[in-house]
Design a protein around this motif. Structure first.
Motif, PDB file in Angstrom:
ATOM      1  N   LYS A   1      -9.368 -32.009 -25.016  1.00  0.00           N
ATOM      2  CA  LYS A   1      -9.491 -32.154 -26.463  1.00  0.00           C
ATOM      3  C   LYS A   1      -8.327 -32.974 -27.017  1.00  0.00           C
ATOM      4  N   GLY A   2      -8.690 -34.059 -27.727  1.00  0.00           N
ATOM      5  CA  GLY A   2      -7.687 -34.906 -28.359  1.00  0.00           C
ATOM      6  C   GLY A   2      -7.167 -36.024 -27.491  1.00  0.00           C
ATOM      7  N   PHE A   3      -7.541 -36.058 -26.191  1.00  0.00           N
ATOM      8  CA  PHE A   3      -7.014 -37.085 -25.286  1.00  0.00           C
ATOM      9  C   PHE A   3      -8.100 -37.988 -24.697  1.00  0.00           C
ATOM     10  N   GLY A   4      -9.331 -37.546 -24.695  1.00  0.00           N
ATOM     11  CA  GLY A   4     -10.395 -38.391 -24.184  1.00  0.00           C
ATOM     12  C   GLY A   4     -11.154 -37.754 -23.040  1.00  0.00           C
ATOM     13  N   THR A   5     -12.079 -38.541 -22.475  1.00  0.00           N
ATOM     14  CA  THR A   5     -12.986 -38.042 -21.437  1.00  0.00           C
ATOM     15  C   THR A   5     -13.117 -39.087 -20.336  1.00  0.00           C
ATOM     16  N   LYS A   6     -13.161 -38.603 -19.094  1.00  0.00           N
ATOM     17  CA  LYS A   6     -13.417 -39.474 -17.944  1.00  0.00           C
ATOM     18  C   LYS A   6     -14.596 -38.891 -17.176  1.00  0.00           C
ATOM     19  N   ILE A   7     -15.592 -39.729 -16.926  1.00  0.00           N
ATOM     20  CA  ILE A   7     -16.758 -39.321 -16.140  1.00  0.00           C
ATOM     21  C   ILE A   7     -16.758 -40.139 -14.856  1.00  0.00           C
ATOM     22  N   ALA A   8     -16.783 -39.452 -13.726  1.00  0.00           N
ATOM     23  CA  ALA A   8     -16.717 -40.089 -12.416  1.00  0.00           C
ATOM     24  C   ALA A   8     -18.050 -39.978 -11.700  1.00  0.00           C
ATOM     25  N   LEU A   9     -18.480 -41.120 -11.146  1.00  0.00           N
ATOM     26  CA  LEU A   9     -19.705 -41.170 -10.349  1.00  0.00           C
ATOM     27  C   LEU A   9     -19.324 -41.508  -8.912  1.00  0.00           C
ATOM     28  N   ILE A  10     -19.854 -40.779  -7.974  1.00  0.00           N
ATOM     29  CA  ILE A  10     -19.617 -41.068  -6.562  1.00  0.00           C
ATOM     30  C   ILE A  10     -20.972 -41.359  -5.931  1.00  0.00           C
ATOM     31  N   ILE A  11     -21.120 -42.607  -5.433  1.00  0.00           N
ATOM     32  CA  ILE A  11     -22.392 -43.050  -4.856  1.00  0.00           C
ATOM     33  C   ILE A  11     -22.140 -43.536  -3.443  1.00  0.00           C
ATOM     34  N   SER A  12     -22.950 -43.076  -2.528  1.00  0.00           N
ATOM     35  CA  SER A  12     -22.803 -43.459  -1.126  1.00  0.00           C
ATOM     36  C   SER A  12     -23.110 -44.938  -0.946  1.00  0.00           C
ATOM     37  N   LYS A  13     -22.361 -45.586  -0.010  1.00  0.00           N
ATOM     38  CA  LYS A  13     -22.588 -47.009   0.256  1.00  0.00           C
ATOM     39  C   LYS A  13     -23.814 -47.232   1.140  1.00  0.00           C
ATOM     40  N   SER A  14     -24.269 -46.192   1.781  1.00  0.00           N
ATOM     41  CA  SER A  14     -25.492 -46.295   2.589  1.00  0.00           C
ATOM     42  C   SER A  14     -26.403 -45.143   2.223  1.00  0.00           C
ATOM     43  N   LYS A  15     -27.624 -45.466   1.798  1.00  0.00           N
ATOM     44  CA  LYS A  15     -28.554 -44.423   1.313  1.00  0.00           C
ATOM     45  C   LYS A  15     -29.711 -44.328   2.274  1.00  0.00           C
TER      46      LYS A  15
ATOM     47  N   LYS B   1     -27.400 -36.024 -34.579  1.00  0.00           N
ATOM     48  CA  LYS B   1     -28.780 -36.400 -34.285  1.00  0.00           C
ATOM     49  C   LYS B   1     -28.990 -36.622 -32.789  1.00  0.00           C
ATOM     50  N   GLY B   2     -28.152 -35.968 -31.950  1.00  0.00           N
ATOM     51  CA  GLY B   2     -28.283 -36.125 -30.509  1.00  0.00           C
ATOM     52  C   GLY B   2     -29.479 -35.368 -29.965  1.00  0.00           C
ATOM     53  N   THR B   3     -30.090 -35.931 -28.901  1.00  0.00           N
ATOM     54  CA  THR B   3     -31.239 -35.260 -28.287  1.00  0.00           C
ATOM     55  C   THR B   3     -30.805 -34.256 -27.237  1.00  0.00           C
ATOM     56  N   GLY B   4     -29.574 -34.408 -26.704  1.00  0.00           N
ATOM     57  CA  GLY B   4     -29.107 -33.494 -25.669  1.00  0.00           C
ATOM     58  C   GLY B   4     -29.763 -33.711 -24.328  1.00  0.00           C
ATOM     59  N   ILE B   5     -30.353 -34.862 -24.151  1.00  0.00           N
ATOM     60  CA  ILE B   5     -31.067 -35.115 -22.898  1.00  0.00           C
ATOM     61  C   ILE B   5     -30.516 -36.319 -22.140  1.00  0.00           C
ATOM     62  N   GLY B   6     -29.623 -37.085 -22.787  1.00  0.00           N
ATOM     63  CA  GLY B   6     -29.094 -38.301 -22.179  1.00  0.00           C
ATOM     64  C   GLY B   6     -28.328 -38.045 -20.898  1.00  0.00           C
ATOM     65  N   LEU B   7     -27.362 -37.090 -20.907  1.00  0.00           N
ATOM     66  CA  LEU B   7     -26.570 -36.817 -19.714  1.00  0.00           C
ATOM     67  C   LEU B   7     -27.395 -36.107 -18.648  1.00  0.00           C
ATOM     68  N   THR B   8     -28.431 -35.352 -19.060  1.00  0.00           N
ATOM     69  CA  THR B   8     -29.341 -34.752 -18.077  1.00  0.00           C
ATOM     70  C   THR B   8     -30.048 -35.848 -17.288  1.00  0.00           C
ATOM     71  N   ILE B   9     -30.543 -36.838 -17.998  1.00  0.00           N
ATOM     72  CA  ILE B   9     -31.193 -37.982 -17.341  1.00  0.00           C
ATOM     73  C   ILE B   9     -30.191 -38.726 -16.468  1.00  0.00           C
ATOM     74  N   CYS B  10     -28.955 -38.899 -16.982  1.00  0.00           N
ATOM     75  CA  CYS B  10     -27.922 -39.616 -16.240  1.00  0.00           C
ATOM     76  C   CYS B  10     -27.637 -38.917 -14.902  1.00  0.00           C
ATOM     77  N   ARG B  11     -27.490 -37.592 -14.936  1.00  0.00           N
ATOM     78  CA  ARG B  11     -27.228 -36.864 -13.693  1.00  0.00           C
ATOM     79  C   ARG B  11     -28.402 -36.978 -12.731  1.00  0.00           C
ATOM     80  N   ARG B  12     -29.624 -36.929 -13.260  1.00  0.00           N
ATOM     81  CA  ARG B  12     -30.795 -37.056 -12.385  1.00  0.00           C
ATOM     82  C   ARG B  12     -30.809 -38.417 -11.695  1.00  0.00           C
ATOM     83  N   ILE B  13     -30.409 -39.459 -12.437  1.00  0.00           N
ATOM     84  CA  ILE B  13     -30.390 -40.806 -11.834  1.00  0.00           C
ATOM     85  C   ILE B  13     -29.379 -40.864 -10.698  1.00  0.00           C
TER      86      ILE B  13
END
Length: 728
Positions: free
Chosen positions: A714-728, A688-700
């Motif tokens: 497959k079978g071991f898991g997933t890691k998602i990394a975010l890199i955000i600048s300390k000065s914007k 029942k996924g909308t398929g839009i959650g990670l799209t919104i996440c990337r936009r943010i």
């Protein structure tokens, strides 16, 4: 900017049509509720009561009429309510004095005749009489030890009630005496009908106008709940004064359990009994009605504990009379309905918090009427006012029935329960309307063709057609605009990716097209079903209609969700940046998930020091929550979810240049081809996924000037990394 305006216009129009469609669907439901009416009898015959003469659990109807030139004699007629000819009196006529009240009947199988049981008042004494339907007096018993003061001054009594008070299989006859003279006290008595023995008698200062019977103590014995009228004649009996109206509770032996004042002089107390809070203990809901048309004091509605008399809730309205309360359970939630003298029908919750007030008629006492019985469960609230009987849905949003009536001769206005009388029958919900004519109302099933007509009248089909035409036109114009140079120069703010915007919007158009097609298909199928052979069974048509209506409602919900998705996508514009410490934000999120999840999940935060960076806190939390939810969904049998944040030095600038935030799970992982598509709008492997959650996440994250990367096996898991600048 132009594109944003177009998208907002698209959302606004679709949302308006969908909301209107939901209202139209509600109208269809109300229009398919039907109450039919049939005239049964015209006066001079006077409706008396209902009674189960032949003990088949279906009521017969009792009529009374003056006998020729002898006004002191009445002819009691009893007949089956579902006969075609209501003038045919199935049980014959029984001639008795006008003072007689019918309270029971039985069938003598040996002699093959019916015996009717009356309570009469003669020469200051109560008399029990059994009369056969051939007019023969079978038995006459004087009620023993029943002495009445002023017995020659207009003594009468309300309809006797046959009740098994001790629930021992032996019925008692309960009578309420009505004395039409100046010093009229209240008298209720209990008689054993087979011997004429007076079991007990209880007297009050105020006049007794009604009684209900419930097992308040839970001991298998019924208590008697009395409603009274404060006539202000200077009477004080059994610690009650007729300067006040009371709620009085007696045990099954006529001993007072408790009593509470409810109103001042010239007020009626009206009571209903129900377990409003579902705790196994009955409550008594009492309201005050003033004798005068314009009250000079506040009207009260009060909830009492049935066992102790302790007050559990109250509402007071200045200068208002209340009618008798009606309690209805809606999915185990009690709703209390009461009419008032300002012309309103009021709805309260179980502790008398006001929920709704419906104006019925200006400056007129509205009476809510209870028409429920052991075999009747009406899904309507009936209300009576002066010359009108109405029915409303439980939410008091729409009137579903209306009948102009005139009260029958001699009816007391405060006995509103005699206007609408439940009829116990195996043939569905029926009730009698006791006016200048006797009517029978029935909760009837309407035909499939009528339901289709209501569907068209409600506007639901037109809502679907409007959605189809508008969205079709929009998609057509969208493709035309896409070919223009102006459209090609548009930039999707914060990403600069025109092709991605087109991809998202095409996906949404596709999602909206599917439910629209279903709505059109459903409408066509409804149309075809009307043209079927008339021999089709009505039940099959009704079930088909309900199934198709469910399809329409489900697709409207899908359209609503898709418009919500559009709104989410375009709302992420420039974040409102503020310097925030990541550590308390992430700690609160981790603590929240630890509290929600069971012991199969381990939620861990790895962050050694405070990290302060410029972020939009609400958007940032939305992105992290989305990633944490995905991680938990990937571990259906439990596992470990780790959130970490570390500062990363910048060799060129010196010091901390950006922050690395990781959300890692030990779940099922993903295939390589799936990893490459997870940011594609509407791509989802969830049921029942909308398929839009990670799209919104990337936009943010990109709106924060950052990047997002995914590593999964497959079978071991997933890691998602975010890199955000300390000065914007």
């Amino acid at each position: 900017m132009r594109m944003i305006i177009i998208v907002f216009l698209f959302i606004a129009v679709n949302t308006t049509i969908v909301i209107d469609g939901i209202d139209s669907y509600k109208n269809v439901i109300h229009m398919n509720e039907s109450i039919s009416i049939e005239k049964m009898q015209e006066y001079p015959h006077r409706f008396v009561s209902t009674i189960d003469v032949d003990h088949d659990r279906e009521d017969e109807i009792v009529f009374s009429a003056f006998w020729g030139a002898h006004p002191e004699i009445q002819a009691i007629s009893i007949f089956e309510p579902f006969q075609k000819d209501y003038q045919f009196h199935y049980y014959g006529d029984i001639m008795v004095s006008n003072s007689c009240k019918l309270w029971g009947a039985y069938h003598d199988r040996k002699l093959k005749l019916y015996v009717f049981r009356f309570l009469d008042f003669e020469d200051g004494a109560l008399i029990l009489k059994d009369i056969e339907n051939n007019q023969k007096l079978r038995k006459s018993l004087k009620v023993k030890s029943f002495d009445l003061e002023f017995a020659d001054r207009g003594m009468s009594f309300l309809k006797p009630m046959l009740v098994d008070l001790e629930q021992d299989g032996k019925n008692e006859l309960v009578t309420i005496l009505k004395q039409d003279f100046e010093r009229s006290k209240g008298v209720i008595s209990c008689i054993y009908p087979e011997s004429g023995k007076l079991l007990w008698k209880y007297e009050t200062g105020p006049m007794i106008i009604d009684a209900e019977f419930k097992d308040l103590e839970g001991d298998g014995k019924r208590e008697i709940i009395l409603s009274t009228f404060a006539g202000y004649k200077g009477l004080k009996i059994n610690d009650t004064s007729d300067e006040f109206s009371y709620v009085i509770v007696l045990d099954c032996h006529g001993k007072a359990r408790w009593k509470e004042k409810i109103g001042p002089i010239y007020t009626f107390s009206h009571s209903a009994v129900s377990d409003v809070d579902n705790d196994g203990i009955f409550e008594i809901i009492s309201a005050t009605e003033f004798h005068s048309e314009r009250p000079k004091a506040s009207g009260r509605i009060v909830i009492f504990d049935g066992q102790t008399g302790d007050q559990k809730g109250e509402d007071q309205v200045p200068l208002v009379s209340f009618s008798k309360p009606v309690v209805v359970k809606i999915k185990e939630e009690a709703r209390i309905y009461v009419g008032d003298s300002d012309g309103n029908l009021r709805m309260y919750d179980r502790v008398l918090n006001p929920l709704k007030k419906k104006k019925i008629k200006e400056n007129a006492l509205i009476r809510a009427v209870n028409v429920s019985s052991p075999s009747n469960r009406w899904d309507y609230i009936f209300a009576y006012v002066q010359d009108q009987l109405m029915a409303y849905d439980m939410g008091l949003q729409q009137r579903v029935f209306h009948l102009n009536v005139k009260p029958p001769p001699g009816i007391n206005d405060y006995v509103a329960s005699t206007i609408l009388v439940p009829l116990n029958t195996k043939k569905g919900n029926h009730a009698l309307v006791n006016s200048d004519k006797l009517y029978m109302i029935t909760e009837s099933k309407i035909s499939f063709s009528k339901k289709l007509e209501n569907l068209v009248k409600s506007g639901l089909l037109f809502n679907g057609l409007a959605l189809l035409l508008f969205n079709g036109l929009f998609i057509f114009l969208f493709h035309r605009l896409r070919k223009t140079s102006l459209f090609k120069q548009q930039r999707w703010e914060s990403t600069g990716d025109t092709s991605q915007f087109l991809e998202v919007f095409q996906g949404i158009a596709h999602k909206i097209k599917n439910p629209l097609s279903t709505i059109m298909w459903t409408a066509e199928k409804i149309k075809r079903s009307v043209d079927r052979d008339e021999a089709d069974e009505e039940k099959s048509k009704t079930e088909n209609y309900e199934q198709l209506a469910d399809f329409l409602v489900e697709d409207v919900k899908i359209l609503k969700q898709q418009t919500h998705n559009i709104l989410k996508l375009i709302q992420i514009q420039k974040p409102r940046m503020e310097q925030k410490n990541l550590k308390p934000i992430l700690e609160r999120l981790v603590d929240h998930y630890r509290a929600l999840l069971d012991k199969n999940f381990e939620i861990q935060l790895e962050m050694e020091e405070d990290i302060i960076i410029p972020i939009d806190e609400n958007l940032f939390k939305e992105a992290i929550v989305n990633l944490m939810d995905n991680g938990i969904d990937a571990m259906p049998d439990g596992g470990k979810l780790t959130v970490s944040a570390i500062p990363v030095a910048s060799p060129s600038k010196g010091g901390v240049g950006h922050v690395l935030i990781e959300v890692e799970d030990t779940g099922i992982g993903m295939e390589e081809e799936d990893v490459s598509q997870i940011f594609t709008p509407f791509f989802s492997k969830k049921e029942k996924g909308t398929g839009i959650g990670l799209t919104i996440c990337r936009r943010i994250i990109e709106a924060h000037g950052g990047k997002i990367d995914v590593h999964s096996r497959k079978g071991f898991g997933t890691k998602i990394a975010l890199i955000i600048s300390k000065s914007k």
